[in-house]
Scaffold this motif. Structure first.
Motif, PDB file in Angstrom:
ATOM      1  N   GLU A  36       0.799  -1.227   0.000  1.00  0.00           N
ATOM      2  CA  GLU A  36       0.000   0.000   0.000  1.00  0.00           C
ATOM      3  C   GLU A  36       0.833   1.279   0.000  1.00  0.00           C
ATOM      4  OE1 GLU A  36      -2.758  -0.572   3.209  1.00  0.00           O
ATOM      5  OE2 GLU A  36      -4.106  -1.772   1.954  1.00  0.00           O
ATOM      6  N   PRO A  37       1.912   1.383   0.785  1.00  0.00           N
ATOM      7  CA  PRO A  37       2.701   2.626   0.749  1.00  0.00           C
ATOM      8  C   PRO A  37       3.328   2.891  -0.630  1.00  0.00           C
ATOM      9  CG  PRO A  37       3.267   1.331   2.684  1.00  0.00           C
ATOM     10  CD  PRO A  37       2.391   0.479   1.820  1.00  0.00           C
ATOM     11  N   ARG A  38       3.421   1.871  -1.442  1.00  0.00           N
ATOM     12  CA  ARG A  38       3.975   2.018  -2.792  1.00  0.00           C
ATOM     13  C   ARG A  38       2.862   2.242  -3.820  1.00  0.00           C
ATOM     14  NH1 ARG A  38       6.968  -1.132   0.330  1.00  0.00           N
ATOM     15  NH2 ARG A  38       9.205  -0.999   0.187  1.00  0.00           N
ATOM     16  N   LEU A  39       1.650   2.523  -3.314  1.00  0.00           N
ATOM     17  CA  LEU A  39       0.467   2.739  -4.152  1.00  0.00           C
ATOM     18  C   LEU A  39       0.194   1.546  -5.060  1.00  0.00           C
ATOM     19  CD1 LEU A  39       1.017   6.497  -5.058  1.00  0.00           C
ATOM     20  CD2 LEU A  39      -0.280   5.531  -3.156  1.00  0.00           C
ATOM     21  N   MET A  40       0.418   0.377  -4.510  1.00  0.00           N
ATOM     22  CA  MET A  40       0.157  -0.869  -5.224  1.00  0.00           C
ATOM     23  C   MET A  40      -1.014  -1.575  -4.554  1.00  0.00           C
ATOM     24  SD  MET A  40       4.136  -2.214  -5.348  1.00  0.00           S
ATOM     25  CE  MET A  40       3.696  -3.897  -5.726  1.00  0.00           C
ATOM     26  N   GLU A  41      -1.667  -2.450  -5.325  1.00  0.00           N
ATOM     27  CA  GLU A  41      -2.676  -3.334  -4.760  1.00  0.00           C
ATOM     28  C   GLU A  41      -2.729  -4.598  -5.600  1.00  0.00           C
ATOM     29  OE1 GLU A  41      -6.471  -1.439  -4.794  1.00  0.00           O
ATOM     30  OE2 GLU A  41      -6.678  -1.569  -6.951  1.00  0.00           O
ATOM     31  N   ILE A  42      -3.304  -5.627  -5.020  1.00  0.00           N
ATOM     32  CA  ILE A  42      -3.521  -6.862  -5.764  1.00  0.00           C
ATOM     33  C   ILE A  42      -4.746  -6.621  -6.644  1.00  0.00           C
ATOM     34  CG2 ILE A  42      -4.068  -9.319  -5.607  1.00  0.00           C
ATOM     35  CD1 ILE A  42      -1.216  -8.551  -4.659  1.00  0.00           C
ATOM     36  N   ASP A  43      -4.562  -6.748  -7.953  1.00  0.00           N
ATOM     37  CA  ASP A  43      -5.635  -6.468  -8.898  1.00  0.00           C
ATOM     38  C   ASP A  43      -6.614  -7.627  -9.038  1.00  0.00           C
ATOM     39  OD1 ASP A  43      -4.576  -3.878  -9.800  1.00  0.00           O
ATOM     40  OD2 ASP A  43      -2.951  -5.088 -10.631  1.00  0.00           O
ATOM     41  N   ALA A  44      -6.088  -8.839  -8.970  1.00  0.00           N
ATOM     42  CA  ALA A  44      -6.945 -10.011  -9.180  1.00  0.00           C
ATOM     43  C   ALA A  44      -6.382 -11.209  -8.445  1.00  0.00           C
ATOM     44  CB  ALA A  44      -7.051 -10.326 -10.672  1.00  0.00           C
ATOM     45  N   VAL A  45      -7.303 -12.097  -8.052  1.00  0.00           N
ATOM     46  CA  VAL A  45      -6.939 -13.354  -7.414  1.00  0.00           C
ATOM     47  C   VAL A  45      -7.630 -14.458  -8.192  1.00  0.00           C
ATOM     48  CG1 VAL A  45      -7.059 -14.730  -5.302  1.00  0.00           C
ATOM     49  CG2 VAL A  45      -6.719 -12.247  -5.155  1.00  0.00           C
ATOM     50  N   ILE A  46      -6.831 -15.317  -8.811  1.00  0.00           N
ATOM     51  CA  ILE A  46      -7.382 -16.454  -9.551  1.00  0.00           C
ATOM     52  C   ILE A  46      -7.420 -17.632  -8.589  1.00  0.00           C
ATOM     53  CG2 ILE A  46      -7.179 -17.965 -11.544  1.00  0.00           C
ATOM     54  CD1 ILE A  46      -7.546 -15.009 -12.315  1.00  0.00           C
ATOM     55  N   ARG A  47      -8.621 -18.140  -8.335  1.00  0.00           N
ATOM     56  CA  ARG A  47      -8.815 -19.240  -7.389  1.00  0.00           C
ATOM     57  C   ARG A  47      -8.970 -20.552  -8.159  1.00  0.00           C
ATOM     58  NH1 ARG A  47     -13.972 -19.980  -3.414  1.00  0.00           N
ATOM     59  NH2 ARG A  47     -13.115 -21.593  -2.063  1.00  0.00           N
ATOM     60  N   PHE A  48      -7.948 -21.376  -8.086  1.00  0.00           N
ATOM     61  CA  PHE A  48      -7.935 -22.672  -8.757  1.00  0.00           C
ATOM     62  C   PHE A  48      -8.772 -23.666  -7.957  1.00  0.00           C
ATOM     63  CE2 PHE A  48      -4.521 -20.541 -10.688  1.00  0.00           C
ATOM     64  CZ  PHE A  48      -4.062 -21.245 -11.783  1.00  0.00           C
ATOM     65  N   GLN A  49      -9.754 -24.272  -8.610  1.00  0.00           N
ATOM     66  CA  GLN A  49     -10.643 -25.244  -7.978  1.00  0.00           C
ATOM     67  C   GLN A  49     -10.404 -26.620  -8.579  1.00  0.00           C
ATOM     68  OE1 GLN A  49     -12.415 -24.558  -5.468  1.00  0.00           O
ATOM     69  NE2 GLN A  49     -13.441 -22.603  -5.632  1.00  0.00           N
ATOM     70  N   LEU A  50     -10.245 -27.625  -7.715  1.00  0.00           N
ATOM     71  CA  LEU A  50     -10.007 -28.990  -8.180  1.00  0.00           C
ATOM     72  C   LEU A  50     -10.467 -29.971  -7.107  1.00  0.00           C
ATOM     73  CD1 LEU A  50      -8.721 -30.614 -10.531  1.00  0.00           C
ATOM     74  CD2 LEU A  50      -6.565 -30.525  -9.281  1.00  0.00           C
ATOM     75  N   ASP A  51     -11.051 -31.070  -7.543  1.00  0.00           N
ATOM     76  CA  ASP A  51     -11.504 -32.119  -6.636  1.00  0.00           C
ATOM     77  C   ASP A  51     -10.327 -32.651  -5.811  1.00  0.00           C
ATOM     78  OD1 ASP A  51     -13.670 -34.124  -5.904  1.00  0.00           O
ATOM     79  OD2 ASP A  51     -12.052 -35.443  -6.595  1.00  0.00           O
ATOM     80  N   GLU A  52     -10.565 -32.874  -4.517  1.00  0.00           N
ATOM     81  CA  GLU A  52      -9.493 -33.312  -3.619  1.00  0.00           C
ATOM     82  C   GLU A  52      -8.845 -34.620  -4.060  1.00  0.00           C
ATOM     83  OE1 GLU A  52      -9.246 -34.697   0.917  1.00  0.00           O
ATOM     84  OE2 GLU A  52      -9.888 -32.610   0.664  1.00  0.00           O
ATOM     85  N   SER A  53      -9.615 -35.546  -4.594  1.00  0.00           N
ATOM     86  CA  SER A  53      -9.017 -36.817  -5.029  1.00  0.00           C
ATOM     87  C   SER A  53      -8.022 -36.589  -6.163  1.00  0.00           C
ATOM     88  CB  SER A  53     -10.094 -37.822  -5.451  1.00  0.00           C
ATOM     89  OG  SER A  53     -10.818 -37.339  -6.563  1.00  0.00           O
ATOM     90  N   GLU A  54      -8.313 -35.634  -7.042  1.00  0.00           N
ATOM     91  CA  GLU A  54      -7.388 -35.318  -8.125  1.00  0.00           C
ATOM     92  C   GLU A  54      -6.157 -34.596  -7.592  1.00  0.00           C
ATOM     93  OE1 GLU A  54      -5.688 -34.941 -11.973  1.00  0.00           O
ATOM     94  OE2 GLU A  54      -7.024 -36.374 -11.020  1.00  0.00           O
ATOM     95  N   ILE A  55      -6.344 -33.746  -6.611  1.00  0.00           N
ATOM     96  CA  ILE A  55      -5.200 -33.076  -5.975  1.00  0.00           C
ATOM     97  C   ILE A  55      -4.253 -34.121  -5.384  1.00  0.00           C
ATOM     98  CG2 ILE A  55      -4.466 -31.602  -4.065  1.00  0.00           C
ATOM     99  CD1 ILE A  55      -7.078 -30.010  -4.464  1.00  0.00           C
ATOM    100  N   LEU A  56      -4.809 -35.053  -4.625  1.00  0.00           N
ATOM    101  CA  LEU A  56      -3.985 -36.107  -4.016  1.00  0.00           C
ATOM    102  C   LEU A  56      -3.245 -36.909  -5.075  1.00  0.00           C
ATOM    103  CD1 LEU A  56      -6.423 -37.323  -1.232  1.00  0.00           C
ATOM    104  CD2 LEU A  56      -4.219 -36.198  -0.885  1.00  0.00           C
ATOM    105  N   ARG A  57      -3.940 -37.266  -6.136  1.00  0.00           N
ATOM    106  CA  ARG A  57      -3.307 -38.030  -7.214  1.00  0.00           C
ATOM    107  C   ARG A  57      -2.131 -37.253  -7.805  1.00  0.00           C
ATOM    108  NH1 ARG A  57      -2.783 -38.577 -12.405  1.00  0.00           N
ATOM    109  NH2 ARG A  57      -3.970 -36.713 -12.932  1.00  0.00           N
ATOM    110  N   ARG A  58      -2.353 -35.982  -8.105  1.00  0.00           N
ATOM    111  CA  ARG A  58      -1.294 -35.159  -8.695  1.00  0.00           C
ATOM    112  C   ARG A  58      -0.094 -35.025  -7.759  1.00  0.00           C
ATOM    113  NH1 ARG A  58      -4.171 -29.913 -11.532  1.00  0.00           N
ATOM    114  NH2 ARG A  58      -5.458 -31.040 -13.026  1.00  0.00           N
ATOM    115  N   LEU A  59      -0.365 -34.745  -6.498  1.00  0.00           N
ATOM    116  CA  LEU A  59       0.739 -34.551  -5.560  1.00  0.00           C
ATOM    117  C   LEU A  59       1.541 -35.827  -5.344  1.00  0.00           C
ATOM    118  CD1 LEU A  59      -0.877 -32.223  -2.881  1.00  0.00           C
ATOM    119  CD2 LEU A  59       0.922 -31.637  -4.497  1.00  0.00           C
ATOM    120  N   LEU A  60       0.874 -36.939  -5.262  1.00  0.00           N
ATOM    121  CA  LEU A  60       1.596 -38.189  -5.035  1.00  0.00           C
ATOM    122  C   LEU A  60       2.399 -38.607  -6.261  1.00  0.00           C
ATOM    123  CD1 LEU A  60      -1.056 -40.060  -2.882  1.00  0.00           C
ATOM    124  CD2 LEU A  60       1.076 -39.005  -2.116  1.00  0.00           C
TER     125      LEU A  60
END
Length: 184
Positions: free
Chosen positions: A100-124
């Motif tokens: 904020e002191p640098r006159l900056m802000e977060i313009d956008a937040v992309i929220r990635f949605q994925l089924d937990e079983s697929e998350i587990l598969r990918r991570l493992l």
């Protein structure tokens, strides 16, 4: 320029997609995981503490994470894609206070949605030291505990993204999501 946060559980594809997007948009990619892993390679007490936290499935303490990431954010104030930070509302507030002191802000937040079983598969499938089943479960639980507060903090700047499918399909969806938040 665009200052964007990629939000989602470990394993949803933020890193892969963030790097692709950074290249496509000519923006710096600030991958928290990469920054933290690089820091942990050092032979310092801070690195030892970080290794212990991550290996136990805990988040790196906020002050430590903000020191490492804040430096990179400030160096790239014209725009960036920030992946993996903030993970708690306290971190989000600290990031806000930093920029904020640098006159900056977060313009956008992309929220990635994925089924937990697929998350587990990918991570493992990744087979990194911090991707063993018990540690993966702890990381997902930690993320879930904080997700709602983070989403509330960034309300009005959240763009939901279906992260299922192959890399190209998800990237096409990501580009469409980014078009929604770009200034017209």
């Amino acid at each position: 320029m665009l200052r964007m946060v990629l939000l989602g559980a470990p394993g949803v594809g933020k890193g892969t997609q963030g790097q692709l997007l950074a290249t496509a948009m000519s923006l710096p990619y600030l991958g928290t995981g990469e920054l933290m892993r690089a820091e942990m390679e050092r032979a310092t007490p801070r690195a030892a503490q970080m290794r212990a936290d991550i290996n136990a499935g805990r988040l790196v303490p906020d002050e430590l994470a903000l020191d490492i990431i804040g430096e990179m954010v400030v160096q790239n104030e014209q725009g960036f894609i920030l992946d993996g930070f903030p993970r708690t509302v306290a971190q989000a507030r600290s990031l806000d206070k930093l920029i904020e002191p640098r006159l900056m802000e977060i313009d956008a937040v992309i929220r990635f949605q994925l089924d937990e079983s697929e998350i587990l598969r990918r991570l493992l499938l990744r087979r990194r030291a911090d991707d063993e089943a018990a540690i993966v479960r702890a990381r997902l639980d930690t993320y879930s505990l904080n997700e709602e507060e983070i989403v509330n903090h960034y309300q009005g700047r959240i763009v939901e993204l279906d992260a299922s499918g192959d890399e190209e399909t998800v990237f096409d969806r990501l580009l469409e999501a980014v078009r929604e938040v770009l200034p017209r």
